[in-house]
Motif scaffolding. Structure first.
Motif, short mmCIF file in Angstrom:
data_model
loop_
_atom_site.label_atom_id
_atom_site.label_comp_id
_atom_site.label_asym_id
_atom_site.label_seq_id
_atom_site.Cartn_x
_atom_site.Cartn_y
_atom_site.Cartn_z
N ASP A 111 -37.66 -3.82 32.82
CA ASP A 111 -36.72 -4.58 31.99
C ASP A 111 -36.79 -4.26 30.51
O ASP A 111 -36.01 -4.75 29.71
N GLY A 112 -37.75 -3.44 30.08
CA GLY A 112 -37.87 -3.06 28.69
C GLY A 112 -38.63 -4.05 27.82
O GLY A 112 -38.84 -3.81 26.64
N ARG A 113 -39.06 -5.16 28.41
CA ARG A 113 -39.79 -6.17 27.65
C ARG A 113 -41.25 -6.27 28.06
O ARG A 113 -42.01 -6.95 27.41
N ALA A 169 -42.44 1.08 28.33
CA ALA A 169 -41.85 -0.16 28.84
C ALA A 169 -41.66 -0.09 30.34
O ALA A 169 -41.33 0.95 30.90
N TYR A 229 -40.20 2.84 23.65
CA TYR A 229 -39.62 3.63 24.72
C TYR A 229 -40.71 4.53 25.33
O TYR A 229 -41.48 5.14 24.62
N ASN A 276 -43.67 10.18 24.73
CA ASN A 276 -42.77 10.20 25.88
C ASN A 276 -42.77 11.55 26.60
O ASN A 276 -42.56 11.59 27.81
#
Length: 79
Positions: free
Chosen positions: A74-76, A71, A68, A43
């Motif tokens: 929507d994080g999916r 993504a 993290y 990250n």
């Protein structure tokens, strides 16, 4: 003074090498994309390196939820 500068440069180089190796080991692993230390390192990597790491993880774990930093909105979805 010269010895102190050499020591500090050696320590900085060691930190960069260890961190880089740990990050590379995370993005090329085959166990899990959810290693907390690896996620943190990936990250904070600069944009192009982060995208490359996310692409490697996506290749290996495309059926899993992205970690993290990899993504989309929507994080999916993977980036």
């Amino acid at each position: 003074m010269k010895t102190l500068v050499r020591l500090l440069l050696t320590i900085a180089l060691a930190v960069v090498v260890v961190t880089g190796f740990r990050w590379y080991r995370y993005v090329t692993n085959t166990d899990s994309p959810y290693d907390e230390v690896g996620i943190t390192f990936n990250n904070v990597m600069p944009g192009s390196i982060n995208r490359w790491g996310c692409a490697k993880l996506k290749t290996t774990f495309s059926n899993s939820l992205p970690p993290y930093g990899c993504a989309a909105g929507d994080g999916r979805q993977w980036k």
